[in-house]
Scaffold this motif. Sequence first.
Motif, PDB file in Angstrom:
ATOM      1  N   ALA A 189      10.425  -2.481  -2.739  1.00 17.03           N
ATOM      2  CA  ALA A 189       9.134  -1.526  -3.157  1.00 17.03           C
ATOM      3  C   ALA A 189       7.855  -2.036  -2.293  1.00 17.03           C
ATOM      4  CB  ALA A 189       8.910  -2.118  -4.445  1.00 17.03           C
ATOM      5  N   PHE A 190       8.101  -1.632  -1.018  1.00 16.12           N
ATOM      6  CA  PHE A 190       7.029  -2.025  -0.040  1.00 16.12           C
ATOM      7  C   PHE A 190       5.896  -1.067  -0.350  1.00 16.12           C
ATOM      8  CE2 PHE A 190      10.429  -4.101   2.396  1.00 16.12           C
ATOM      9  CZ  PHE A 190       9.923  -5.462   2.610  1.00 16.12           C
ATOM     10  N   LEU A 191       4.749  -1.478  -0.058  1.00 17.94           N
ATOM     11  CA  LEU A 191       3.640  -0.493  -0.292  1.00 17.94           C
ATOM     12  C   LEU A 191       2.834  -0.192   1.197  1.00 17.94           C
ATOM     13  CD1 LEU A 191       1.903  -2.594  -3.110  1.00 17.94           C
ATOM     14  CD2 LEU A 191       3.105  -0.511  -3.113  1.00 17.94           C
ATOM     15  N   GLY A 192       2.494   1.029   1.380  1.00 15.94           N
ATOM     16  CA  GLY A 192       1.730   1.476   2.540  1.00 15.94           C
ATOM     17  C   GLY A 192       2.194   2.679   3.128  1.00 15.94           C
ATOM     18  N   PHE A 193       3.340   3.078   2.823  1.00 12.67           N
ATOM     19  CA  PHE A 193       4.000   4.128   3.184  1.00 12.67           C
ATOM     20  C   PHE A 193       4.894   4.899   2.409  1.00 12.67           C
ATOM     21  CE2 PHE A 193       6.552   0.670   4.301  1.00 12.67           C
ATOM     22  CZ  PHE A 193       7.927   1.160   3.912  1.00 12.67           C
TER      23      PHE A 193
ATOM     24  N   PHE B 251       7.313  -8.044   4.809  1.00 12.88           N
ATOM     25  CA  PHE B 251       8.072  -6.764   5.785  1.00 12.88           C
ATOM     26  C   PHE B 251       8.457  -7.439   6.819  1.00 12.88           C
ATOM     27  CE2 PHE B 251       7.993  -3.206   8.393  1.00 12.88           C
ATOM     28  CZ  PHE B 251       8.576  -2.452   7.561  1.00 12.88           C
ATOM     29  N   LEU B 252       7.551  -8.563   7.578  1.00 11.38           N
ATOM     30  CA  LEU B 252       8.190  -9.008   8.746  1.00 11.38           C
ATOM     31  C   LEU B 252       9.584  -9.857   8.490  1.00 11.38           C
ATOM     32  CD1 LEU B 252       7.589  -9.490  11.643  1.00 11.38           C
ATOM     33  CD2 LEU B 252       6.320 -11.371  11.101  1.00 11.38           C
ATOM     34  N   SER B 253       9.472 -10.500   7.392  1.00 11.39           N
ATOM     35  CA  SER B 253      10.777 -11.036   7.175  1.00 11.39           C
ATOM     36  C   SER B 253      11.888 -10.060   7.042  1.00 11.39           C
ATOM     37  CB  SER B 253      10.669 -11.942   5.818  1.00 11.39           C
ATOM     38  OG  SER B 253       9.637 -12.945   6.120  1.00 11.39           O
ATOM     39  N   PHE B 254      11.665  -8.945   6.230  1.00  8.35           N
ATOM     40  CA  PHE B 254      12.713  -7.708   6.373  1.00  8.35           C
ATOM     41  C   PHE B 254      13.152  -7.482   7.448  1.00  8.35           C
ATOM     42  CE2 PHE B 254      13.747  -3.364   5.772  1.00  8.35           C
ATOM     43  CZ  PHE B 254      14.706  -3.451   4.654  1.00  8.35           C
ATOM     44  N   LEU B 255      12.273  -7.198   8.357  1.00  4.06           N
ATOM     45  CA  LEU B 255      12.598  -6.625   9.785  1.00  4.06           C
ATOM     46  C   LEU B 255      13.526  -7.892  10.332  1.00  4.06           C
ATOM     47  CD1 LEU B 255       9.267  -5.347  11.228  1.00  4.06           C
ATOM     48  CD2 LEU B 255      10.984  -3.885  10.264  1.00  4.06           C
ATOM     49  N   LYS B 256      13.112  -9.043  10.478  1.00  4.35           N
ATOM     50  CA  LYS B 256      13.930 -10.149  11.118  1.00  4.35           C
ATOM     51  C   LYS B 256      15.289 -10.394  10.305  1.00  4.35           C
ATOM     52  CE  LYS B 256       9.804 -12.299  13.087  1.00  4.35           C
ATOM     53  NZ  LYS B 256       9.219 -13.708  13.476  1.00  4.35           N
TER      54      LYS B 256
ATOM     55  N   GLY C 282      -6.567  -0.833  -2.938  1.00  2.00           N
ATOM     56  CA  GLY C 282      -6.429  -1.496  -1.479  1.00  2.00           C
ATOM     57  C   GLY C 282      -5.187  -0.977  -0.679  1.00  2.00           C
ATOM     58  N   LEU C 283      -5.221   0.330  -0.815  1.00  2.16           N
ATOM     59  CA  LEU C 283      -4.197   0.939   0.086  1.00  2.16           C
ATOM     60  C   LEU C 283      -4.937   2.201   0.772  1.00  2.16           C
ATOM     61  CD1 LEU C 283      -0.977   1.557  -2.333  1.00  2.16           C
ATOM     62  CD2 LEU C 283      -1.436  -0.013  -0.494  1.00  2.16           C
ATOM     63  N   PRO C 284      -5.660   1.918   1.754  1.00  2.00           N
ATOM     64  CA  PRO C 284      -6.479   2.596   2.613  1.00  2.00           C
ATOM     65  C   PRO C 284      -5.772   3.458   3.525  1.00  2.00           C
ATOM     66  CG  PRO C 284      -7.021   0.452   3.391  1.00  2.00           C
ATOM     67  CD  PRO C 284      -5.891   0.481   2.407  1.00  2.00           C
ATOM     68  N   THR C 285      -5.962   4.672   3.957  1.00  2.00           N
ATOM     69  CA  THR C 285      -5.752   5.431   5.116  1.00  2.00           C
ATOM     70  C   THR C 285      -6.186   4.936   6.408  1.00  2.00           C
ATOM     71  OG1 THR C 285      -6.591   7.516   4.571  1.00  2.00           O
ATOM     72  CG2 THR C 285      -4.620   7.054   3.626  1.00  2.00           C
ATOM     73  N   SER C 286      -7.637   4.568   6.306  1.00  3.37           N
ATOM     74  CA  SER C 286      -8.245   4.461   7.501  1.00  3.37           C
ATOM     75  C   SER C 286      -9.055   3.087   7.180  1.00  3.37           C
ATOM     76  CB  SER C 286      -8.939   5.531   8.076  1.00  3.37           C
ATOM     77  OG  SER C 286      -9.981   5.690   7.222  1.00  3.37           O
TER      78      SER C 286
ATOM     79  N   ASP D 124       1.835  -3.374   2.588  1.00 10.10           N
ATOM     80  CA  ASP D 124       3.083  -4.246   3.292  1.00 10.10           C
ATOM     81  C   ASP D 124       3.360  -3.732   4.861  1.00 10.10           C
ATOM     82  OD1 ASP D 124       4.336  -6.283   1.293  1.00 10.10           O
ATOM     83  OD2 ASP D 124       4.309  -4.348   0.298  1.00 10.10           O
ATOM     84  N   VAL D 125       2.654  -2.418   4.868  1.00 13.45           N
ATOM     85  CA  VAL D 125       2.728  -2.012   6.412  1.00 13.45           C
ATOM     86  C   VAL D 125       1.597  -0.954   6.364  1.00 13.45           C
ATOM     87  CG1 VAL D 125       3.665  -0.599   8.262  1.00 13.45           C
ATOM     88  CG2 VAL D 125       5.145  -1.913   6.733  1.00 13.45           C
ATOM     89  N   TYR D 126       0.558  -1.185   7.379  1.00 10.47           N
ATOM     90  CA  TYR D 126      -0.573  -0.704   7.705  1.00 10.47           C
ATOM     91  C   TYR D 126      -0.411   0.257   9.513  1.00 10.47           C
ATOM     92  CZ  TYR D 126      -5.120   1.270   8.167  1.00 10.47           C
ATOM     93  OH  TYR D 126      -6.189   2.195   8.622  1.00 10.47           O
ATOM     94  N   PHE D 127      -0.292   1.126   9.413  1.00  9.18           N
ATOM     95  CA  PHE D 127      -0.195   1.840  10.870  1.00  9.18           C
ATOM     96  C   PHE D 127      -1.613   1.988  11.223  1.00  9.18           C
ATOM     97  CE2 PHE D 127       3.569   3.483   8.322  1.00  9.18           C
ATOM     98  CZ  PHE D 127       4.318   2.977   8.924  1.00  9.18           C
ATOM     99  N   ASP D 128      -1.969   0.956  12.192  1.00  7.58           N
ATOM    100  CA  ASP D 128      -3.196   0.994  12.816  1.00  7.58           C
ATOM    101  C   ASP D 128      -3.552   2.187  13.915  1.00  7.58           C
ATOM    102  OD1 ASP D 128      -5.613  -1.310  14.008  1.00  7.58           O
ATOM    103  OD2 ASP D 128      -5.900  -0.113  12.438  1.00  7.58           O
ATOM    104  N   ASP D 129      -2.511   2.067  14.609  1.00  8.83           N
ATOM    105  CA  ASP D 129      -2.368   3.034  15.841  1.00  8.83           C
ATOM    106  C   ASP D 129      -1.109   2.994  16.336  1.00  8.83           C
ATOM    107  OD1 ASP D 129      -2.325   0.897  17.606  1.00  8.83           O
ATOM    108  OD2 ASP D 129      -4.450   1.230  18.119  1.00  8.83           O
ATOM    109  N   LEU D 130      -0.912   3.770  17.449  1.00 10.48           N
ATOM    110  CA  LEU D 130       0.291   4.106  18.015  1.00 10.48           C
ATOM    111  C   LEU D 130       0.957   2.568  18.143  1.00 10.48           C
ATOM    112  CD1 LEU D 130       2.516   5.334  19.635  1.00 10.48           C
ATOM    113  CD2 LEU D 130       1.167   5.086  21.560  1.00 10.48           C
TER     114      LEU D 130
END
Length: 232
Positions: free
Chosen positions: A205-209, A93-98, A16-20, A78-84
């Motif tokens: 231990a966030f996933l996705g990067f 992860f959003l809770s971590f940012l806040k 479940g960790l796609p790059t696209s 936990d983070v998927y960079f869809d585009d810019l």
Amino acid sequence: MLYVAYRPRESQDKIGLPTSIHRTFTEEFNEKKPMEGIYSGNWHRYNRLQNGVSVPEELRLPAKLFMVCKGLKRFIPDVYFDDLREWIVSTQFLSFLKEHRLLEGHYEESELTVLSTTKKPITDKSYHLLRFFRFDNELVDFEHTPKVISPKKPLTKHTPPMVYYSELLFHQDAQVPPMFILDDCSYWRSFFCSEEIKAAIEQEAFLGFNLYTITDFVQERLEREQRFVGPG
């Protein structure tokens, strides 16, 4: 020291960790054509360059959206960079940012329900869409920042070569936050963070990067260029 977060080198679709992904955002699930969005407003038409940094009321994200994915059986980053300008992030992860007050005033958010084209959930996590309207380019003294020009031949004669930065030099009066993002093609789908934030991220231990030093990141990108037709 600064670190760069960037998506994994290779897809790990089975876990479940796609790059696209082939996906669409929609207000309602389209039963007849799942990959065609249903919109009641013009939020999907927002363009930072045309509409400005402060998102007009009529172009703001709705409170909730569906993300419909085609050909994807599982989604766990936990983070998927869809585009810019769009990140898909887990609630954790959003809770971590806040909690750490990171990237405040840079994005708007919408709660996401992640589904397959058959309307089945493909994740056990809860997600949000972050749509960015502010970047931190004004921090960097690009004129004096050392550059590494990719040796890879551009795709066309009208395409400029990729340029990377072996380090970042900041303007003398710049107050560099512990996390920031740049609107620069070298760093699309990435973010920068301090050593302290890197340690906190690794503890969660966030996933996705993956996290790289700037030097290692440049090397990673150059290696990707050798493996693929274009920048990865």
